[in-house]
Design a protein around this motif. Sequence first.
Motif, PDB file in Angstrom:
ATOM      1  N   UNK A  58       0.827  -1.206   0.000  1.00 34.57           N
ATOM      2  CA  UNK A  58       0.000   0.000   0.000  1.00 34.57           C
ATOM      3  C   UNK A  58       0.864   1.261   0.000  1.00 34.57           C
ATOM      4  N   UNK A  59       1.954   1.237   0.759  1.00 31.39           N
ATOM      5  CA  UNK A  59       2.878   2.372   0.807  1.00 31.39           C
ATOM      6  C   UNK A  59       3.465   2.643  -0.573  1.00 31.39           C
ATOM      7  N   UNK A  60       3.927   1.584  -1.230  1.00 37.08           N
ATOM      8  CA  UNK A  60       4.575   1.797  -2.517  1.00 37.08           C
ATOM      9  C   UNK A  60       3.581   2.225  -3.582  1.00 37.08           C
ATOM     10  N   UNK A  61       2.368   1.704  -3.495  1.00 43.12           N
ATOM     11  CA  UNK A  61       1.332   2.132  -4.435  1.00 43.12           C
ATOM     12  C   UNK A  61       1.049   3.627  -4.274  1.00 43.12           C
ATOM     13  N   UNK A  62       0.949   4.082  -3.033  1.00 44.04           N
ATOM     14  CA  UNK A  62       0.678   5.502  -2.788  1.00 44.04           C
ATOM     15  C   UNK A  62       1.842   6.378  -3.245  1.00 44.04           C
ATOM     16  N   UNK A  63       3.056   5.880  -3.085  1.00 44.53           N
ATOM     17  CA  UNK A  63       4.220   6.623  -3.581  1.00 44.53           C
ATOM     18  C   UNK A  63       4.148   6.808  -5.090  1.00 44.53           C
ATOM     19  N   UNK A  64       3.882   5.720  -5.799  1.00 43.87           N
ATOM     20  CA  UNK A  64       3.810   5.798  -7.262  1.00 43.87           C
ATOM     21  C   UNK A  64       2.652   6.695  -7.705  1.00 43.87           C
ATOM     22  N   UNK A  65       1.520   6.630  -7.019  1.00 44.91           N
ATOM     23  CA  UNK A  65       0.396   7.515  -7.331  1.00 44.91           C
ATOM     24  C   UNK A  65       0.783   8.970  -7.127  1.00 44.91           C
ATOM     25  N   UNK A  66       1.497   9.236  -6.042  1.00 39.99           N
ATOM     26  CA  UNK A  66       1.966  10.604  -5.763  1.00 39.99           C
ATOM     27  C   UNK A  66       2.866  11.099  -6.879  1.00 39.99           C
ATOM     28  N   UNK A  67       3.813  10.269  -7.287  1.00 39.70           N
ATOM     29  CA  UNK A  67       4.708  10.656  -8.374  1.00 39.70           C
ATOM     30  C   UNK A  67       3.923  10.914  -9.655  1.00 39.70           C
ATOM     31  N   UNK A  68       3.023  10.007  -9.975  1.00 33.53           N
ATOM     32  CA  UNK A  68       2.272  10.111 -11.220  1.00 33.53           C
ATOM     33  C   UNK A  68       1.408  11.376 -11.259  1.00 33.53           C
ATOM     34  N   UNK A  69       0.779  11.707 -10.146  1.00 38.42           N
ATOM     35  CA  UNK A  69      -0.062  12.909 -10.074  1.00 38.42           C
ATOM     36  C   UNK A  69       0.757  14.190 -10.184  1.00 38.42           C
ATOM     37  N   UNK A  70       2.052  14.085  -9.844  1.00 36.97           N
ATOM     38  CA  UNK A  70       2.940  15.245  -9.906  1.00 36.97           C
ATOM     39  C   UNK A  70       3.812  15.233 -11.158  1.00 36.97           C
ATOM     40  N   UNK A  71       3.330  14.538 -12.188  1.00 37.39           N
ATOM     41  CA  UNK A  71       3.974  14.523 -13.510  1.00 37.39           C
ATOM     42  C   UNK A  71       5.387  13.955 -13.502  1.00 37.39           C
ATOM     43  N   UNK A  72       5.647  13.051 -12.564  1.00 37.97           N
ATOM     44  CA  UNK A  72       6.915  12.319 -12.546  1.00 37.97           C
ATOM     45  C   UNK A  72       6.690  10.995 -13.252  1.00 37.97           C
ATOM     46  N   UNK A  73       7.397  10.774 -14.341  1.00 38.74           N
ATOM     47  CA  UNK A  73       7.128   9.623 -15.198  1.00 38.74           C
ATOM     48  C   UNK A  73       7.799   8.343 -14.717  1.00 38.74           C
ATOM     49  N   UNK A  74       8.975   8.474 -14.082  1.00 38.55           N
ATOM     50  CA  UNK A  74       9.729   7.265 -13.733  1.00 38.55           C
ATOM     51  C   UNK A  74      10.404   7.411 -12.379  1.00 38.55           C
ATOM     52  N   UNK A  75      10.416   6.309 -11.647  1.00 38.96           N
ATOM     53  CA  UNK A  75      11.179   6.192 -10.411  1.00 38.96           C
ATOM     54  C   UNK A  75      12.320   5.224 -10.667  1.00 38.96           C
ATOM     55  N   UNK A  76      13.546   5.670 -10.386  1.00 36.97           N
ATOM     56  CA  UNK A  76      14.722   4.816 -10.507  1.00 36.97           C
ATOM     57  C   UNK A  76      15.102   4.356  -9.096  1.00 36.97           C
ATOM     58  N   UNK A  77      14.874   3.089  -8.837  1.00 30.70           N
ATOM     59  CA  UNK A  77      15.003   2.558  -7.486  1.00 30.70           C
ATOM     60  C   UNK A  77      16.203   1.625  -7.396  1.00 30.70           C
ATOM     61  N   UNK A  78      17.077   1.865  -6.425  1.00 28.91           N
ATOM     62  CA  UNK A  78      18.155   0.915  -6.163  1.00 28.91           C
ATOM     63  C   UNK A  78      17.852   0.217  -4.838  1.00 28.91           C
ATOM     64  N   UNK A  79      18.005  -1.080  -4.856  1.00 26.43           N
ATOM     65  CA  UNK A  79      17.683  -1.879  -3.695  1.00 26.43           C
ATOM     66  C   UNK A  79      18.844  -1.898  -2.703  1.00 26.43           C
ATOM     67  N   UNK A  80      18.510  -2.128  -1.457  1.00 24.84           N
ATOM     68  CA  UNK A  80      19.549  -2.317  -0.457  1.00 24.84           C
ATOM     69  C   UNK A  80      19.977  -3.788  -0.480  1.00 24.84           C
ATOM     70  N   UNK A  81      21.271  -4.086  -0.499  1.00 25.39           N
ATOM     71  CA  UNK A  81      21.693  -5.491  -0.462  1.00 25.39           C
ATOM     72  C   UNK A  81      21.148  -6.181   0.792  1.00 25.39           C
ATOM     73  N   UNK A  82      20.725  -7.427   0.674  1.00 23.64           N
ATOM     74  CA  UNK A  82      20.027  -8.090   1.792  1.00 23.64           C
ATOM     75  C   UNK A  82      20.846  -8.208   3.068  1.00 23.64           C
ATOM     76  N   UNK A  83      22.172  -8.202   2.969  1.00 28.96           N
ATOM     77  CA  UNK A  83      22.988  -8.341   4.183  1.00 28.96           C
ATOM     78  C   UNK A  83      22.844  -7.152   5.122  1.00 28.96           C
ATOM     79  N   UNK A  84      22.320  -6.024   4.622  1.00 32.16           N
ATOM     80  CA  UNK A  84      22.175  -4.835   5.449  1.00 32.16           C
ATOM     81  C   UNK A  84      20.806  -4.756   6.128  1.00 32.16           C
ATOM     82  N   UNK A  85      19.909  -5.665   5.784  1.00 31.78           N
ATOM     83  CA  UNK A  85      18.595  -5.690   6.418  1.00 31.78           C
ATOM     84  C   UNK A  85      18.670  -6.357   7.785  1.00 31.78           C
ATOM     85  N   UNK A  86      17.914  -5.812   8.740  1.00 27.38           N
ATOM     86  CA  UNK A  86      17.849  -6.416  10.071  1.00 27.38           C
ATOM     87  C   UNK A  86      16.952  -7.647  10.079  1.00 27.38           C
TER      88      UNK A  86
END
Length: 290
Positions: A58-86
């Motif tokens: 739900x969070x990510x959907x709302x983020x993309x909706x926010x971007x889209x409504x503000x005329x942002x066409x693309x999100x370039x997302x880099x993931x965090x390597x799994x070893x850094x996750x708790x």
Amino acid sequence: MEYHSDRFEDYSLLIYKKNKLKALLPANIEGDKVYSHQGLTYGGLVLPKDLKFDVVLEIFKELLKHFNKNNIKALYLKQIPPIYNAFPSDEMQYLMFILKAELTKRDTLSVIDLKNKLKISSNRLEGFKRGKKHHLVIKEEGDFELFWDAILIRNLEKKHNAKPVHSLEEITLLKERFPNNIRQFNVYKEHQIVAGTTVFESKYVAHSQYISGNENKNLLGSLDFLHVHLINEVFKNKVYFDFGTSNENNGLQINKGLQFWKEGFGARTITQDFYKIDTSNYVALNKVFI
């Protein structure tokens, strides 16, 4: 991130539910594109440990909706390597599949599992023995100037016609702000610096951010000597030791010699993925649950 705020137009977002902070996205904007903050090595959503999959979606959907409504066409997302996750946290990997995100880059990281170590190779142990034979001394230092000026900057200019990502002033500022997380280890022969590494230390991981030695590093075994000590002594209680990437050409090639050197300590490969997401695809997230 303020130390390099002049290089990026910040577009970091905080995500709330019923006035309670649930996630954040460090980001910057260029025209109609938003990026996982380009001033950070790692990116993606920062989430608390108690957040379940449906809320992440739900969070990510709302983020993309926010971007889209503000005329942002693309999100370039880099993931965090799994070893850094708790905690296990691959929700975003699944969402990239649902969103038909374009994989634009995949880096390889050389990582040692310190709780399940492999044997260090004979080549690296031979280098360690050369270091002992030459009576090398390892010291943890409180500043970076000697390593930056005498070793790191010279090597990067000579080999790659490049500069460190962090200037001396920037790494010093970061050390002041995070005194227990950024550590400098220098190697000396007869009181002269011959090599060193700058380590970024987090809860579970010790990461060699900068590794460099003088022209005699192979003869002296200085970098082998240093890293055997760090792996077996200084950071032995961490979960992982991360040598970082050996990639070049936007991830399409690997420096074979550098990779071989890292693997000699028992490092093996994990990956970090980079995605391009069409913000209008947020509607695909409406159909996930049945």
